[in-house]
Design a protein around this motif. Structure first.
Motif, short mmCIF file in Angstrom:
data_model
loop_
_atom_site.label_atom_id
_atom_site.label_comp_id
_atom_site.label_asym_id
_atom_site.label_seq_id
_atom_site.Cartn_x
_atom_site.Cartn_y
_atom_site.Cartn_z
N GLU A 158 41.53 46.47 37.11
CA GLU A 158 41.01 45.80 35.80
C GLU A 158 40.37 44.25 35.36
OE1 GLU A 158 42.95 45.45 32.19
OE2 GLU A 158 44.74 44.18 33.33
N LYS A 173 39.59 41.09 34.12
CA LYS A 173 39.75 40.16 32.82
C LYS A 173 39.28 38.35 32.67
CE LYS A 173 44.11 40.85 31.54
NZ LYS A 173 44.33 41.11 30.33
N GLN A 210 37.07 45.75 41.48
CA GLN A 210 37.23 46.76 41.00
C GLN A 210 36.65 48.11 41.49
OE1 GLN A 210 35.41 46.80 37.37
NE2 GLN A 210 37.74 47.45 36.18
N ASN A 264 39.83 50.45 43.61
CA ASN A 264 40.10 51.57 42.18
C ASN A 264 39.52 53.16 43.25
OD1 ASN A 264 41.12 50.47 40.29
ND2 ASN A 264 39.61 50.06 39.02
#
Length: 106
Positions: free
Chosen positions: A16, A18, A95, A99
């Motif tokens: 994620e 952030k 990201q 993923n």
């Protein structure tokens, strides 16, 4: 103190993007202890818990050479000596690649 855009990669979950405080304390809190920093990809550093094996942290499913959660940050340093966050576009690409398992076998 400014904020820092990072990619957080939990041991057992999806990566994620952030925004965190640009401080050593913030980095340490996110990895659960003292940090170790190493090169990850061009312009990107990996920050992890330097004692992940000693504390028997779980193997990171996204990057099996690391124990516990890790962070990706920019390797750039600002004029004031502070870290510079990842750009939004670079953070999103990292990201997505993590993923999708593109870094799992590096």
């Amino acid at each position: 103190m400014n904020s820092l855009t990072i990619v957080r990669v939990p041991a057992n979950d999806m990566a994620e993007v952030k925004n965190i405080d640009n401080s050593l304390k913030s980095l340490q809190e996110l990895v659960g202890g003292n940090i170790e920093i190493t090169s990850f990809d061009e312009g990107v550093l990996l920050v992890c818990n330097e004692e992940g094996r000693i504390h028997n942290l779980p193997i990171n499913e996204n990057y099996p050479y690391i124990r516990g959660d890790f962070l990706l940050i920019s390797d750039e340093i600002g004029e004031d000596g502070e870290m510079i966050g990842l750009s939004d576009s670079v953070a999103k690409v990292l990201q997505e690649k993590i993923n999708n398992g593109e870094y799992a076998n590096i």
